[in-house]
Design an enzyme around this catalytic site. Structure first.
Site, PDB file in Angstrom:
ATOM      1  N   HIS A 103     -22.698 -69.338  27.900  1.00 45.14           N
ATOM      2  CA  HIS A 103     -23.822 -69.394  26.968  1.00 45.14           C
ATOM      3  C   HIS A 103     -23.517 -68.507  25.767  1.00 45.14           C
ATOM      4  CE1 HIS A 103     -27.372 -71.095  29.461  1.00 45.14           C
ATOM      5  NE2 HIS A 103     -26.234 -71.600  29.887  1.00 45.14           N
TER       6      HIS A 103
ATOM      7  N   TYR B   8     -36.473 -67.089  25.992  1.00 46.75           N
ATOM      8  CA  TYR B   8     -37.319 -65.925  26.270  1.00 46.75           C
ATOM      9  C   TYR B   8     -38.541 -66.046  25.365  1.00 46.75           C
ATOM     10  CZ  TYR B   8     -33.509 -63.545  28.773  1.00 46.75           C
ATOM     11  OH  TYR B   8     -32.529 -63.201  29.669  1.00 46.75           O
TER      12      TYR B   8
ATOM     13  N   PRO C  52     -36.139 -57.124  35.681  1.00 49.71           N
ATOM     14  CA  PRO C  52     -35.257 -58.288  35.542  1.00 49.71           C
ATOM     15  C   PRO C  52     -34.967 -58.708  34.098  1.00 49.71           C
ATOM     16  CG  PRO C  52     -37.438 -58.957  36.313  1.00 49.71           C
ATOM     17  CD  PRO C  52     -37.417 -57.465  36.344  1.00 49.71           C
TER      18      PRO C  52
ATOM     19  N   LYS D 248     -29.674 -57.323  33.906  1.00 48.38           N
ATOM     20  CA  LYS D 248     -28.614 -56.309  33.913  1.00 48.38           C
ATOM     21  C   LYS D 248     -28.184 -55.864  35.319  1.00 48.38           C
ATOM     22  CE  LYS D 248     -27.545 -55.623  29.671  1.00 48.38           C
ATOM     23  NZ  LYS D 248     -26.686 -56.787  29.518  1.00 48.38           N
TER      24      LYS D 248
ATOM     25  N   TYR E 181     -27.126 -57.504  25.344  1.00 46.50           N
ATOM     26  CA  TYR E 181     -27.234 -58.642  26.265  1.00 46.50           C
ATOM     27  C   TYR E 181     -25.857 -59.047  26.788  1.00 46.50           C
ATOM     28  CZ  TYR E 181     -29.471 -62.819  28.200  1.00 46.50           C
ATOM     29  OH  TYR E 181     -29.976 -63.778  29.059  1.00 46.50           O
TER      30      TYR E 181
HETATM   31  C1  DHB Z   1     -32.264 -65.066  34.850  1.00 42.72           C
HETATM   32  C2  DHB Z   1     -32.919 -63.920  35.214  1.00 42.72           C
HETATM   33  C3  DHB Z   1     -33.148 -62.944  34.283  1.00 42.72           C
HETATM   34  O1  DHB Z   1     -33.764 -61.807  34.622  1.00 42.72           O
HETATM   35  C4  DHB Z   1     -32.749 -63.111  32.976  1.00 42.72           C
HETATM   36  O2  DHB Z   1     -33.031 -62.132  32.070  1.00 42.72           O
HETATM   37  C5  DHB Z   1     -32.083 -64.239  32.627  1.00 42.72           C
HETATM   38  C6  DHB Z   1     -31.841 -65.221  33.566  1.00 42.72           C
HETATM   39  C7  DHB Z   1     -32.011 -66.146  35.849  1.00 42.72           C
HETATM   40  O3  DHB Z   1     -32.393 -65.969  37.017  1.00 42.72           O
HETATM   41  O4  DHB Z   1     -31.448 -67.190  35.497  1.00 42.72           O
END
Ligand code: DHB
Length: 417
Positions: free
Chosen positions: A79, A208, A299, A303, A391
């Site tokens: 990505h 997001y 989440p 990370k 990121y």
């Molecule tokens: C996923 C989980 C995340 O916390 C994130 O920031 C991006 C992707 C996932 O489970 O695909």
């Protein structure tokens, strides 16, 4: 039952077969340092438990250059950006243009499958389904880990170093006495309602979303299975939500002119808590904590696994220095080196959370201020570069030029992704 436990011996006893423990075992084996990994969970549990799916550039590079990246490259998806969405429109953050790096979408349990397969193929010693795990004598130079094997055999595993990789609920963290550590903890007033749905992909890249109903994230697993999350109360009961209500809530958050959420049967659902935690120091005598045993991140930004991999990349270099050159110098600085990245990641995860989630009690001012922040991040090269750098992940630190880790990093240095 035999009263005397069996005595086993290794150089590094690794407690926990998650990302930190398995990656450390893999790297140490490449460096010729024998190790044993134990876990209270069964192999099947480890290989099927759903977690996040984003691998930073450094994680991808370390996996591919150390021989565990074939499936990741073949089946994972590179990505090159994410969308930040608000007011019904998306704006893209272009990672290679801003940083020269990218990420891969490849679920954590697939990483674990690949690491387990590689260790077993190389004759590695992995013991699943153990119980009664305890860590002993870590202030001496001959610590040990005791446990009971799946067949009831009690074992004392003597070693030179214990690697505590058993997560936030494991025993290793608690082996650091309370008066010898500082616990940094932050609870967020949100949870993530996570679903797995049999549906086609809604977007090529992760979305997001900020909305006045709260955050939502559209992610993916395969062309026919999607992973999505929306902000909820941390005490939310997922059984109170049927498919129709979940889709309506997601649609209300992400819908807009240019975006159609593609729906399908929801096959898994659950609520994920959001908290930050860091232990200081990350070691105690001959016990070294890595991954979630030492820190938890919320989440947002995915990370967790990447921090675990970065920790053990630093720890492996320190252990190579110990076993190959007889110096504890890098072990002594392990926690400080690892914590530098951990706190950057804590900030980034907290910041993404604060920019995109709606706090309970947030008023119109708070929502407008967040939109101002999102505009400044997405419209400015400086703002979006900070997001893209964090990121895609910071470089893994080279502390020991003679290490297999340093060699692997050098192979990819300067390479365009
Ligand atoms: C996923 C989980 C995340 O916390 C994130 O920031 C991006 C992707 C996932 O489970 O695909």
């Amino acid at each position: 039952m035999n009263a005397t436990p069996r005595s086993d011996r290794t150089r590094v006893a690794i407690v926990g077969a998650g990302p930190a423990g398995l990656m450390l075992s893999h790297l140490l084996a490449l460096a010729g340092i024998d190790n044993v990994v134990i876990d209270v969970r069964e192999r099947a549990d480890i290989e099927t438990t759903l977690r996040a799916g984003i691998l930073e550039q450094g994680t991808v590079d370390l996996m591919t250059t150390t021989g565990v990246g074939d499936r990741l490259l073949a089946e994972g998806k590179r990505h090159e950006g994410i969308a930040i969405r608000s007011r019904g429109a998306s704006r893209r953050i272009d990672f290679p243009a801003l940083t020269g790096r990218a990420v891969h979408l490849y679920p954590q349990h697939e990483v674990l499958k690949d690491l387990i397969a590689a260790r077993l193929a190389a004759g590695g010693d992995l013991r699943f389904g153990v119980r009664d795990v305890g860590v002993q004598d870590v202030m001496s130079e001959s610590p040990s880990v005791r446990f009971t094997e799946a067949d009831g055999t009690r074992v004392v595993l003597s070693c030179a170093v214990v690697a505590g990789c058993d997560g936030s609920q494991g025993v290793c963290r608690t082996a650091v006495p309370r008066d010898r550590r500082t616990d940094y903890f932050h609870a967020y007033p949100h949870g993530w309602f996570g679903i797995l749905a049999e549906a086609p992909t809604s977007a090529d890249e992760l979305v997001y979303t900020h909305s006045d109903r709260g955050f939502a994230l559209i992610s993916s697993r395969t062309p026919t299975v999607q992973r999505m999350y929306f902000q909820c109360d941390p005490a939310e009961d997922p059984s109170g939500w049927d498919d129709a209500r979940i889709w309506a809530e997601l649609r209300a958050r992400v819908d807009g002119d240019d975006f159609v959420l593609r729906e399908g049967p929801i096959v898994q659902r659950g609520v994920i808590p959001m908290r930050s935690y860091v232990i200081d120091p990350m070691s105690h005598g001959r016990l070294f904590l890595a991954g979630d045993a030492a820190h938890t991140v919320p989440p947002t930004g995915a990370k967790g696994l990447n921090l675990a991999v970065a920790d053990v990349a630093v720890l492996c270099q320190a252990l190579e220095r110990l076993f190959h050159q007889g110096s504890t110098e890098l072990l002594d600085s392990y926690g400080r080196t690892a914590a530098d990245r951990v706190w950057r990641a804590q900030h980034f995860s907290w910041w993404m959370t604060s920019m995109l989630h709606t706090d309970p009690g947030a008023d119109a001012f708070d929502l407008r201020r967040q939109l101002g922040e999102i505009d400044q991040i997405t419209d400015s090269v400086a703002g979006s570069t900070y997001l893209a750098e964090a990121y895609t992940g910071w470089p893994i630190v080279r502390t020991n030029p003679d290490s297999v880790v340093a060699g692997a990093i050098a192979t990819t240095a300067g390479r365009t992704p």
